[in-house]
Design a protein around this motif. Sequence first.
Motif, PDB file in Angstrom:
ATOM      1  N   LYS A  85       0.744  -1.227  -0.110  1.00 41.20           N
ATOM      2  CA  LYS A  85       0.125  -0.102   0.101  1.00 41.20           C
ATOM      3  C   LYS A  85       0.915   1.252   0.167  1.00 41.20           C
ATOM      4  O   LYS A  85       1.955   1.225   0.430  1.00 41.20           O
ATOM      5  N   THR A  86       0.470   2.462  -0.691  1.00 42.10           N
ATOM      6  CA  THR A  86       1.052   3.645  -0.607  1.00 42.10           C
ATOM      7  C   THR A  86       1.145   4.298   0.684  1.00 42.10           C
ATOM      8  O   THR A  86       0.396   3.627   1.795  1.00 42.10           O
ATOM      9  N   HIS A 146       5.117  12.754   0.122  1.00 43.92           N
ATOM     10  CA  HIS A 146       5.450  11.512  -0.108  1.00 43.92           C
ATOM     11  C   HIS A 146       4.170  10.500  -0.052  1.00 43.92           C
ATOM     12  O   HIS A 146       4.467   9.194   0.058  1.00 43.92           O
ATOM     13  N   ARG A 170       2.177   9.305  -2.165  1.00 50.88           N
ATOM     14  CA  ARG A 170       1.863   8.351  -2.974  1.00 50.88           C
ATOM     15  C   ARG A 170       2.959   7.255  -3.263  1.00 50.88           C
ATOM     16  O   ARG A 170       2.980   6.507  -4.130  1.00 50.88           O
ATOM     17  N   LYS A 171       3.887   7.395  -2.517  1.00 52.21           N
ATOM     18  CA  LYS A 171       5.127   6.391  -2.397  1.00 52.21           C
ATOM     19  C   LYS A 171       4.570   5.170  -1.726  1.00 52.21           C
ATOM     20  O   LYS A 171       3.765   5.349  -1.054  1.00 52.21           O
ATOM     21  N   TYR A 172       5.553   4.331  -2.091  1.00 48.39           N
ATOM     22  CA  TYR A 172       5.103   3.215  -1.525  1.00 48.39           C
ATOM     23  C   TYR A 172       6.492   3.136  -0.189  1.00 48.39           C
ATOM     24  O   TYR A 172       7.648   3.564  -0.226  1.00 48.39           O
ATOM     25  N   ARG A 184       6.294  -4.201  -4.430  1.00 49.20           N
ATOM     26  CA  ARG A 184       6.704  -2.829  -4.083  1.00 49.20           C
ATOM     27  C   ARG A 184       8.034  -2.918  -3.187  1.00 49.20           C
ATOM     28  O   ARG A 184       8.204  -2.165  -2.478  1.00 49.20           O
TER      29      ARG A 184
END
Lengths: 335, 225
Positions: free
Chosen positions: A97-98, A134, A136-138, B224
């Motif tokens: 998840k982001t 940040h 939208r980052k993982y 991820r």
Amino acid sequence: MIEFDQVHKTYRVGNRDIPALQPTRLNIESGEVFGLIGHSGAGKSTLLRLINRLEEPSGGRILVNGEDVTALDTDGLRRFRQRVGMIFQHFNLLSSKTVADNVAMPLRLAGGRSRAEIDQRVAALLARVGLQDHARKYPAQLSGGQKQRVGIARALATEPDILLCDEATSALDPQTTAQVLQLLGEINRELKLTVVLITHEMDVIRRVCDRVAVMDDGRIVEQGPVAEVFLHPRHPTTQRFVQEDEALDENEQRDDFAHVPGRILRLTFQGEATYTPLLGTVARETGVDYSILAGRIDRIKDVPYGQLTLALVGGDLAAALARFEAAEVHVEVLR
Amino acid sequence: MQALYETLFANIDWYDIWLATLDTLLMLGGSLLFTILLGLPLGVLLFLTGPRQLFENGPLYALLSFVVNVLRSLPFIILLIVMIPFTVLLTGTSLGVAGAIPPLVVGAAPFFARLVETALREVDRGIIEATQAMGATTRQIIFAALLPEARPGIIAAITVTAITLVSYTAMAGVVGAGGLGDLAIRYGYQRFQTDVMVVTVVLLLVLVQVLQSVGDRLVTHFSRK
């Protein structure tokens, strides 16, 4: 307020009972930062997990704001846990998840909030921990310190009254540790949040905690205000933790002082007394000469303190001691 | 050129090959769908009832584990035959695509369930603990944390299972299931039509290659880490 009333925990491994926590009484006040320090296996992690019942107690009662947590049914426990945030040594963020979705997770699980409400809350939380860019980052794209900030934002999402910190800085470098601890301190003040943290580093206790309990072999061996415990450790385990933090070996030092003439004292200053020019004044008035053998001036949370080991020669020693006492400096005569 | 083609592929009826390919794809798609529908919950159950897990249940885990092991140790060709009465009961026929799907599913679902169990075990326990600490129900832990975190592993498991099913569909040809395997056996093997054998084998190879690279791409996309 969190109260432990004769809480104990025993693990059953095979057909042997392994005690993890001896019957324990403990009060943690609302709004304070309470630290639990101990070596691995001392029972601190068990104690922390008993609070939100990630571990079930073998006996005793745990009261949180008067409510008996040990008596809650599944549904009650679920609702209770939504009011208790938790952060972890290895962050335990969902890699799939982001950042924003991780922070939103407790809100989505709790239900009853619109998407717009959740988005707004997540944005505010990320801004509070300084990660608004940040979202939208993982997690894999973040540094350790940033991951722990996400963990903190996630833990605060449902506006809990209590924040449990499980070795939250043990996987971080010293500089990042300082930043994360500062953030925890700020949050504690801003949100009037009760923080319970466990650590094996006295430095973490010294920086953020109001009170501390030292654990050894499944029991609390010493507890009190941090300054008290830190400056005047009584139990051998506590003394070892303090020495580790000061990176000095007491015995070695005493040996080193063997050839130093005169009386050896240890003075402990706290608060504003730390900055008064006491030594010079006393030396002039009583005619004693002093040399500083060891010393440290630092802060415990926000209170400055100093601890000096001195050798005193000549002059009126008794008068000097009386002057120190009068200035509310704690004096120990070492030799 | 024309002459060369006719010597090399003398026995090839491309329309038959097309029909057989379609049958194989139908068998694969149908059996993969039901394998996932049955195997995924079974895998989750195996994981949850396993040692030191959320619903630790020694007897149930031992039972499930035993059934899975029995089905996995049975050679697929035997399973095909043993299953015939049950298949007829279920689909009305033991022949063709419909007749092949039940044994394919029974053969592949336990295998897939084990792979799912393994993929779930790869999920960090800390993730489960963190989700519990948020006040999640067990259902939420499974659907909001465990399955999303295990997604790359589960996709890899689907890929491996799909490829296993391709070879199973070829075997199902023996009991009259149709498809490329059936063609290979009846024409390529029994009538010594080497060209049919070669074409069917090449088509199966292409199918496996495509499945593997699509699977790998999906795994990369969803990883991820």
